[in-house]
Design a protein around this motif. Structure first.
Motif, PDB file in Angstrom:
ATOM      1  N   PHE A  41    -117.999 -66.344  37.740  1.00 32.18           N
ATOM      2  CA  PHE A  41    -118.988 -66.180  36.679  1.00 32.18           C
ATOM      3  C   PHE A  41    -120.316 -65.688  37.250  1.00 32.18           C
ATOM      4  CE2 PHE A  41    -117.445 -68.903  32.876  1.00 32.18           C
ATOM      5  CZ  PHE A  41    -116.229 -68.239  32.900  1.00 32.18           C
ATOM      6  N   ASP A  42    -120.649 -66.139  38.459  1.00 24.77           N
ATOM      7  CA  ASP A  42    -121.901 -65.685  39.078  1.00 24.77           C
ATOM      8  C   ASP A  42    -121.909 -64.175  39.242  1.00 24.77           C
ATOM      9  OD1 ASP A  42    -122.968 -68.232  39.256  1.00 24.77           O
ATOM     10  OD2 ASP A  42    -122.131 -68.597  41.245  1.00 24.77           O
ATOM     11  N   GLU A  43    -120.768 -63.618  39.635  1.00 22.52           N
ATOM     12  CA  GLU A  43    -120.724 -62.166  39.800  1.00 22.52           C
ATOM     13  C   GLU A  43    -120.672 -61.453  38.451  1.00 22.52           C
ATOM     14  OE1 GLU A  43    -118.624 -58.645  42.415  1.00 22.52           O
ATOM     15  OE2 GLU A  43    -118.238 -60.752  42.872  1.00 22.52           O
ATOM     16  N   LEU A  44    -119.999 -62.034  37.475  1.00 23.76           N
ATOM     17  CA  LEU A  44    -119.962 -61.419  36.152  1.00 23.76           C
ATOM     18  C   LEU A  44    -121.370 -61.221  35.594  1.00 23.76           C
ATOM     19  CD1 LEU A  44    -116.971 -63.193  34.347  1.00 23.76           C
ATOM     20  CD2 LEU A  44    -117.003 -60.958  35.448  1.00 23.76           C
ATOM     21  N   LEU A  45    -122.250 -62.160  35.889  1.00 22.23           N
ATOM     22  CA  LEU A  45    -123.633 -62.072  35.403  1.00 22.23           C
ATOM     23  C   LEU A  45    -124.425 -60.951  36.070  1.00 22.23           C
ATOM     24  CD1 LEU A  45    -124.584 -65.844  35.004  1.00 22.23           C
ATOM     25  CD2 LEU A  45    -124.651 -64.095  33.210  1.00 22.23           C
ATOM     26  N   THR A  46    -123.961 -60.471  37.203  1.00 19.68           N
ATOM     27  CA  THR A  46    -124.674 -59.391  37.896  1.00 19.68           C
ATOM     28  C   THR A  46    -124.237 -58.008  37.432  1.00 19.68           C
ATOM     29  OG1 THR A  46    -123.102 -59.124  39.742  1.00 19.68           O
ATOM     30  CG2 THR A  46    -124.770 -60.878  39.949  1.00 19.68           C
ATOM     31  N   ILE A  47    -123.171 -57.932  36.644  1.00 19.85           N
ATOM     32  CA  ILE A  47    -122.650 -56.638  36.203  1.00 19.85           C
ATOM     33  C   ILE A  47    -123.568 -56.043  35.142  1.00 19.85           C
ATOM     34  CG2 ILE A  47    -120.717 -55.486  35.050  1.00 19.85           C
ATOM     35  CD1 ILE A  47    -118.875 -57.595  36.323  1.00 19.85           C
ATOM     36  N   GLU A  48    -123.993 -54.822  35.367  1.00 20.82           N
ATOM     37  CA  GLU A  48    -124.952 -54.171  34.462  1.00 20.82           C
ATOM     38  C   GLU A  48    -124.441 -52.867  33.868  1.00 20.82           C
ATOM     39  OE1 GLU A  48    -128.470 -53.711  36.778  1.00 20.82           O
ATOM     40  OE2 GLU A  48    -129.068 -55.823  36.574  1.00 20.82           O
ATOM     41  N   THR A  49    -123.351 -52.330  34.410  1.00 24.03           N
ATOM     42  CA  THR A  49    -122.820 -51.060  33.907  1.00 24.03           C
ATOM     43  C   THR A  49    -121.306 -51.151  33.753  1.00 24.03           C
ATOM     44  OG1 THR A  49    -122.412 -50.090  36.093  1.00 24.03           O
ATOM     45  CG2 THR A  49    -124.634 -49.822  35.156  1.00 24.03           C
ATOM     46  N   LYS A  50    -120.756 -50.225  32.963  1.00 24.54           N
ATOM     47  CA  LYS A  50    -119.303 -50.178  32.794  1.00 24.54           C
ATOM     48  C   LYS A  50    -118.611 -49.897  34.121  1.00 24.54           C
ATOM     49  CE  LYS A  50    -119.327 -48.672  27.967  1.00 24.54           C
ATOM     50  NZ  LYS A  50    -118.900 -47.613  27.002  1.00 24.54           N
ATOM     51  N   ALA A  51    -119.236 -49.071  34.951  1.00 20.89           N
ATOM     52  CA  ALA A  51    -118.637 -48.744  36.249  1.00 20.89           C
ATOM     53  C   ALA A  51    -118.551 -49.986  37.126  1.00 20.89           C
ATOM     54  CB  ALA A  51    -119.457 -47.657  36.941  1.00 20.89           C
ATOM     55  N   GLN A  52    -119.594 -50.802  37.115  1.00 24.29           N
ATOM     56  CA  GLN A  52    -119.570 -52.044  37.884  1.00 24.29           C
ATOM     57  C   GLN A  52    -118.520 -53.005  37.322  1.00 24.29           C
ATOM     58  OE1 GLN A  52    -123.648 -53.330  37.571  1.00 24.29           O
ATOM     59  NE2 GLN A  52    -124.293 -52.194  39.397  1.00 24.29           N
ATOM     60  N   GLY A  53    -118.412 -53.053  36.003  1.00 20.75           N
ATOM     61  CA  GLY A  53    -117.399 -53.907  35.384  1.00 20.75           C
ATOM     62  C   GLY A  53    -115.996 -53.469  35.737  1.00 20.75           C
ATOM     63  N   LEU A  54    -115.771 -52.158  35.694  1.00 19.28           N
ATOM     64  CA  LEU A  54    -114.465 -51.622  36.081  1.00 19.28           C
ATOM     65  C   LEU A  54    -114.132 -51.989  37.518  1.00 19.28           C
ATOM     66  CD1 LEU A  54    -111.974 -49.740  35.803  1.00 19.28           C
ATOM     67  CD2 LEU A  54    -113.490 -47.828  36.388  1.00 19.28           C
ATOM     68  N   GLU A  55    -115.081 -51.843  38.412  1.00 20.37           N
ATOM     69  CA  GLU A  55    -114.835 -52.134  39.821  1.00 20.37           C
ATOM     70  C   GLU A  55    -114.524 -53.615  40.029  1.00 20.37           C
ATOM     71  OE1 GLU A  55    -114.233 -52.131  43.789  1.00 20.37           O
ATOM     72  OE2 GLU A  55    -114.218 -50.452  42.378  1.00 20.37           O
ATOM     73  N   PHE A  56    -115.269 -54.496  39.354  1.00 22.81           N
ATOM     74  CA  PHE A  56    -115.005 -55.926  39.540  1.00 22.81           C
ATOM     75  C   PHE A  56    -113.599 -56.287  39.081  1.00 22.81           C
ATOM     76  CE2 PHE A  56    -114.720 -60.221  37.865  1.00 22.81           C
ATOM     77  CZ  PHE A  56    -114.984 -60.943  39.014  1.00 22.81           C
ATOM     78  N   PHE A  57    -113.257 -55.921  37.855  1.00 28.59           N
ATOM     79  CA  PHE A  57    -111.953 -56.321  37.329  1.00 28.59           C
ATOM     80  C   PHE A  57    -110.803 -55.580  38.004  1.00 28.59           C
ATOM     81  CE2 PHE A  57    -114.757 -57.825  33.942  1.00 28.59           C
ATOM     82  CZ  PHE A  57    -114.275 -59.123  33.797  1.00 28.59           C
ATOM     83  N   SER A  58    -111.100 -54.439  38.610  1.00 29.50           N
ATOM     84  CA  SER A  58    -110.080 -53.748  39.399  1.00 29.50           C
ATOM     85  C   SER A  58    -109.670 -54.568  40.615  1.00 29.50           C
ATOM     86  CB  SER A  58    -110.587 -52.370  39.841  1.00 29.50           C
ATOM     87  OG  SER A  58    -110.704 -51.492  38.738  1.00 29.50           O
ATOM     88  N   GLY A  59    -110.512 -55.500  41.017  1.00 28.88           N
ATOM     89  CA  GLY A  59    -110.149 -56.394  42.111  1.00 28.88           C
ATOM     90  C   GLY A  59    -108.915 -57.212  41.776  1.00 28.88           C
ATOM     91  N   PHE A  60    -108.829 -57.694  40.539  1.00 26.64           N
ATOM     92  CA  PHE A  60    -107.629 -58.422  40.111  1.00 26.64           C
ATOM     93  C   PHE A  60    -106.430 -57.490  40.035  1.00 26.64           C
ATOM     94  CE2 PHE A  60    -110.932 -61.292  38.625  1.00 26.64           C
ATOM     95  CZ  PHE A  60    -110.416 -62.528  38.982  1.00 26.64           C
ATOM     96  N   ALA A  61    -106.672 -56.255  39.587  1.00 25.72           N
ATOM     97  CA  ALA A  61    -105.587 -55.265  39.553  1.00 25.72           C
ATOM     98  C   ALA A  61    -105.035 -55.019  40.950  1.00 25.72           C
ATOM     99  CB  ALA A  61    -106.093 -53.960  38.932  1.00 25.72           C
ATOM    100  N   ARG A  62    -105.926 -54.931  41.932  1.00 29.42           N
ATOM    101  CA  ARG A  62    -105.477 -54.673  43.301  1.00 29.42           C
ATOM    102  C   ARG A  62    -104.655 -55.838  43.849  1.00 29.42           C
ATOM    103  NH1 ARG A  62    -110.366 -51.483  43.496  1.00 29.42           N
ATOM    104  NH2 ARG A  62    -111.706 -53.290  43.848  1.00 29.42           N
ATOM    105  N   VAL A  63    -105.045 -57.071  43.540  1.00 30.19           N
ATOM    106  CA  VAL A  63    -104.281 -58.229  44.014  1.00 30.19           C
ATOM    107  C   VAL A  63    -102.891 -58.241  43.384  1.00 30.19           C
ATOM    108  CG1 VAL A  63    -104.112 -60.753  43.948  1.00 30.19           C
ATOM    109  CG2 VAL A  63    -106.278 -59.664  44.546  1.00 30.19           C
TER     110      VAL A  63
END
Length: 252
Positions: free
Chosen positions: A71-93
């Motif tokens: 949740f701490d990192e979710l609060l730092t997301i400010e753009t769609k590109a940043q959101g895509l990159e964060f959630f892509s981490g779960f996709a990669r796992v």
């Protein structure tokens, strides 16, 4: 230490060819980007390592297997590109688990929430304790289990996935998860869990590698499009996380 740089992933291979990958984060084993990426890389390396015959995936601690997205990192997301990159981490796992040519055994000692359910679902054979209740909490924070959904639905079926995704505020018991197919076996405590995992890993390590590799391909047949699918799903979550609703919930 910032929660975004805290945590670690460790990998160790024993003489029998059993590689144990362990992840940890002080916030209930939640997953910031760095831990997600390290975890995906560790799984990929173990899958490519000729000395590895079977992989055990686990987390540290006794109470929580994985609390899902940080949740701490979710609060730092400010753009769609940043959101895509964060959630892509779960996709990669998930894709690392899917494409690793070695059988992956899950060890779930405690509660699994959100992305943690997805990590458990991405293993090939999963053991758990009676304390390993599950919850897909994403809808309650305005997102939805878009990235982990295909892995969870593949394991427990569409109806059970819908129940878990829509009833986002409630846990389902470990016995429920076993009944639906997420867990292969549920035991009483961590000692019994470790014994069961060790015995099954030793059995798997003794099987013919070519046969287990071929079985893995059969198990995951029909998921070849997930590289694209999960990235598209990450984009959905990455957009929704920017909503006013989600920001308010996360700040609470």
């Amino acid at each position: 230490m910032s929660t975004l740089i805290a945590g670690h992933v460790l990998a160790e291979t024993d003489a029998a060819g059993i590689t144990t990958i362990t992840f940890f984060h002080p916030s209930h084993n939640s997953l910031p980007s760095r831990v997600l990426n390290d975890l995906a890389q560790a799984i990929t390396r173990a899958g490519q390592d000729e000395g590895t015959k079977v992989i055990v995936l686990k987390s540290e601690g006794d109470r929580t297997f994985c609390a899902g997205a940080s949740f701490d990192e979710l609060l730092t997301i400010e753009t769609k590109a940043q959101g895509l990159e964060f959630f892509s981490g779960f996709a990669r796992v998930i894709n690392a688990c899917r494409t690793a040519p070695k059988i992956i055994i899950g060890r779930v000692q405690g509660k699994a929430v959100g992305g943690g359910v997805g990590v458990a679902a991405a293993t090939d054979y999963c053991f758990a304790t009676q304390h390993a209740a599950v919850k897909l909490s994403e809808l309650a924070v305005g997102i939805g289990p878009f990235v982990v959904g295909p892995a969870v639905e593949r394991k427990i079926g569409t109806s059970a996935f819908q129940q878990l995704a829509l009833d986002a505020g409630e846990f389902r018991s470990a016995d429920w998860a076993k009944e639906k197919g997420l867990y292969a076996e549920v035991v009483d405590d961590v000692a019994a869990l470790d014994a069961a995992v060790a015995a099954f890993a030793a059995k798997m390590a003794a099987y013919a590698p070519d046969a287990t590799r071929a079985m893995k391909q059969v198990f995951w047949q029909g998921t070849e499009h997930w590289d694209t699918l999960l990235t598209e799903r990450a984009g959905i979550s990455g957009t929704l996380v920017l909503s006013d609703f989600t920001r308010r919930v996360l700040r609470k």
